[in-house]
Scaffold this motif. Structure first.
Motif, PDB file in Angstrom:
ATOM      1  N   VAL A 211       0.704  -1.001   0.264  1.00 23.10           N
ATOM      2  CA  VAL A 211      -0.107   0.030   0.052  1.00 23.10           C
ATOM      3  C   VAL A 211       0.978   1.050   0.063  1.00 23.10           C
ATOM      4  CG1 VAL A 211      -1.475   1.393   1.334  1.00 23.10           C
ATOM      5  CG2 VAL A 211      -1.964  -1.232   1.002  1.00 23.10           C
ATOM      6  N   VAL A 212       0.375   2.255  -0.692  1.00 20.17           N
ATOM      7  CA  VAL A 212       1.173   3.502  -0.667  1.00 20.17           C
ATOM      8  C   VAL A 212       0.303   4.730  -0.429  1.00 20.17           C
ATOM      9  CG1 VAL A 212       0.811   3.979  -3.259  1.00 20.17           C
ATOM     10  CG2 VAL A 212       2.872   4.832  -2.319  1.00 20.17           C
ATOM     11  N   ILE A 213       0.973   5.669   0.084  1.00 24.75           N
ATOM     12  CA  ILE A 213       0.503   7.178   0.550  1.00 24.75           C
ATOM     13  C   ILE A 213       1.009   7.939  -0.633  1.00 24.75           C
ATOM     14  CG2 ILE A 213       0.029   9.009   1.793  1.00 24.75           C
ATOM     15  CD1 ILE A 213       0.754   6.926   4.179  1.00 24.75           C
TER      16      ILE A 213
ATOM     17  N   LEU B 143       1.929  -2.783  -6.514  1.00 27.19           N
ATOM     18  CA  LEU B 143       1.084  -1.938  -5.891  1.00 27.19           C
ATOM     19  C   LEU B 143      -0.386  -2.513  -5.787  1.00 27.19           C
ATOM     20  CD1 LEU B 143       0.603   0.769  -4.482  1.00 27.19           C
ATOM     21  CD2 LEU B 143       0.141   1.579  -6.701  1.00 27.19           C
ATOM     22  N   HIS B 144      -0.943  -2.754  -4.706  1.00 25.03           N
ATOM     23  CA  HIS B 144      -2.193  -3.068  -4.438  1.00 25.03           C
ATOM     24  C   HIS B 144      -3.246  -2.168  -3.837  1.00 25.03           C
ATOM     25  CE1 HIS B 144       0.061  -7.401  -3.822  1.00 25.03           C
ATOM     26  NE2 HIS B 144      -0.396  -6.990  -5.133  1.00 25.03           N
ATOM     27  N   GLY B 145      -2.894  -1.127  -3.268  1.00 19.14           N
ATOM     28  CA  GLY B 145      -3.829  -0.146  -2.628  1.00 19.14           C
ATOM     29  C   GLY B 145      -3.205   1.366  -2.638  1.00 19.14           C
TER      30      GLY B 145
ATOM     31  N   LYS C  91      -6.777   0.188   7.559  1.00 20.59           N
ATOM     32  CA  LYS C  91      -7.877  -0.664   7.128  1.00 20.59           C
ATOM     33  C   LYS C  91      -7.728  -0.947   5.651  1.00 20.59           C
ATOM     34  CE  LYS C  91     -13.020   0.352   6.776  1.00 20.59           C
ATOM     35  NZ  LYS C  91     -14.258   1.307   6.867  1.00 20.59           N
ATOM     36  N   LEU C  92      -6.986  -0.486   4.623  1.00 20.55           N
ATOM     37  CA  LEU C  92      -6.767  -0.652   3.536  1.00 20.55           C
ATOM     38  C   LEU C  92      -5.681  -1.805   3.584  1.00 20.55           C
ATOM     39  CD1 LEU C  92      -7.159   0.039   0.559  1.00 20.55           C
ATOM     40  CD2 LEU C  92      -5.197   1.422   0.503  1.00 20.55           C
ATOM     41  N   LYS C  93      -4.881  -2.063   4.587  1.00 23.22           N
ATOM     42  CA  LYS C  93      -3.942  -3.319   4.472  1.00 23.22           C
ATOM     43  C   LYS C  93      -4.896  -4.507   5.039  1.00 23.22           C
ATOM     44  CE  LYS C  93       0.463  -1.008   5.667  1.00 23.22           C
ATOM     45  NZ  LYS C  93       1.235  -1.551   4.826  1.00 23.22           N
ATOM     46  N   LEU C  94      -5.854  -4.174   5.812  1.00 19.49           N
ATOM     47  CA  LEU C  94      -6.652  -5.259   6.247  1.00 19.49           C
ATOM     48  C   LEU C  94      -7.376  -6.032   5.269  1.00 19.49           C
ATOM     49  CD1 LEU C  94      -7.868  -6.837   9.130  1.00 19.49           C
ATOM     50  CD2 LEU C  94      -9.745  -5.419   8.403  1.00 19.49           C
ATOM     51  N   MET C  95      -8.094  -4.873   4.477  1.00 18.85           N
ATOM     52  CA  MET C  95      -9.447  -5.387   3.576  1.00 18.85           C
ATOM     53  C   MET C  95      -8.657  -6.015   2.601  1.00 18.85           C
ATOM     54  SD  MET C  95     -11.861  -2.131   3.551  1.00 18.85           S
ATOM     55  CE  MET C  95     -12.995  -3.029   2.376  1.00 18.85           C
ATOM     56  N   LEU C  96      -7.445  -5.640   2.047  1.00 13.34           N
ATOM     57  CA  LEU C  96      -6.577  -6.239   0.718  1.00 13.34           C
ATOM     58  C   LEU C  96      -6.353  -7.780   1.363  1.00 13.34           C
ATOM     59  CD1 LEU C  96      -4.503  -3.269  -0.370  1.00 13.34           C
ATOM     60  CD2 LEU C  96      -6.397  -4.469  -1.685  1.00 13.34           C
ATOM     61  N   GLY C  97      -5.828  -7.816   2.490  1.00 16.23           N
ATOM     62  CA  GLY C  97      -5.391  -9.113   3.313  1.00 16.23           C
ATOM     63  C   GLY C  97      -6.497  -9.882   3.172  1.00 16.23           C
TER      64      GLY C  97
END
Length: 343
Positions: free
Chosen positions: A219-221, A242-244, A316-322
């Motif tokens: 994930v990147v900001i 890149l995933h999110g 949240k993004l890391k969790l939902m992608l996981g």
């Protein structure tokens, strides 16, 4: 009837709070948490039983990572049955990231997990460490009618208790290092420790604690700034793994109107990569559709981060992608609060 004594576990991961000064060399060295009550006798006045555990090698806040987040969660899981509350000590620089992540990782949580730390080492003359630690323990051990008052992940710092996933660090120098710009304090410490009960999260689940270990690290900001170049945006968003994306936009969710910018966003979304729109502002949130630029982002499928913090959006993004949530459901699920992280 004998009064129940809450069992509290202190988890030390590293950070300033766990350091003391060697007055012979002036260097900082790790604090001995095994003899905590000897060093801080005030702890003997607390109506709770304390246990401590620490990372084998304490880490600097800057070295915090999702792997360490899982380690903290596993310690909580291992001790959950026999422990009434948890106090997690970490470095302040990444505390909001870690505490936010913990709120998502710990599913069906019904006990307090309170993060704290300090701006000055525990052995410093003017340290804020003792008050933060003592009150964090008090918060974790607060019971009412046989139930913990706090049943979520909190962050306590300088007389205020916050919902962890609503916090951000705002000062590297002041003792009031954290704020919760878009959600009221959960409690305040003065002459008395007072809880704002109407803002506390109450768990309705009777399910056992479950920890979500599958976090996606890719994930990147991407923070917008005036004059941002096409090549830079393309380089970042075309990264192979890149995933999110957490896109920090201006004001209420606005971005440049250049056609190339939207072309890149569209191609990124078409590749199945979710883009979450969050504001760069300390308070307030994204209001997609208020201005033309955010209306366009809404139309191409950019996710509305509402008033979520960047730290919480990353977690949240890391969790939902996981969790491998299908792309057809991802936007709707992200825009729905699951741990009180947005409104």
């Amino acid at each position: 009837m004998e009064k129940r004594v809450p069992q509290i576990l202190i988890i030390y991961t590293g950070g300033t709070i766990g350091m003391v000064k060697d007055y012979k060399t002036n260097a900082l060295k790790p604090f001995d948490f095994e003899n905590l009550k000897t060093k801080i006798p005030e702890l003997n006045l607390l109506e709770c039983s304390l246990k401590t555990t620490a990372f084998e090698q304490p880490i600097d806040s800057s070295d915090m990572s999702p792997d360490y987040w899982i380690t903290i969660a596993e310690i909580i899981e291992l001790n959950y049955k026999d422990t009434d509350g948890f106090v997690v000590l970490t470095g302040t620089d990444t505390m909001s990231y870690t505490a936010s992540a913990m709120s998502f990782i710990l599913e069906n949580l019904r006990k307090p997990v309170i993060f704290t730390g300090s701006q000055l080492p525990i052995g410093d003359l003017r340290t804020d460490a003792k008050e933060n630690l003592i009150t964090a323990i008090q918060v974790a051990s607060a019971f009412e009618n046989g139930e913990p008052v706090v049943q979520e992940v909190g962050l306590y710092f300088e007389y205020k208790l916050y919902r962890a996933n609503r916090t951000t660090k705002v000062s590297a120098e002041q003792f009031e290092a954290f704020q919760s710009p878009n959600y009221p304090n959960l409690g305040e410490s003065g002459v008395h420790l007072l809880f704002n009960r109407q803002f506390l999260k109450r768990s309705k689940s009777e399910l056992p604690l479950k920890i979500q270990k599958n976090l996606d690290a890719n994930v990147v900001i991407l923070k917008l700034f005036p004059g941002i170049q096409r090549g830079l945006v393309e380089y970042i968003l075309n990264f192979p793994d890149l995933h999110g994306v957490v896109l920090e936009t201006y004001g209420a969710g606005n971005a440049p109107t250049d056609s190339w910018f939207f072309e890149i966003l569209i191609k990124t979304i078409q590749r199945g990569i979710p883009i979450v729109n969050v504001t760069q502002c300390i308070s307030g949130g994204v209001f997609m559709g208020l201005y033309e630029t955010s209306t366009r982002m809404k139309s191409i499928g950019v996710i509305n981060g509402k008033n979520i913090t960047t730290e919480s959006a990353v977690a949240k993004l890391k969790l939902m992608l996981g969790l491998k949530i299908p792309s057809t459901e991802f936007k709707q699920k992200f825009e729905t609060q699951i741990r009180g992280e947005m409104s």
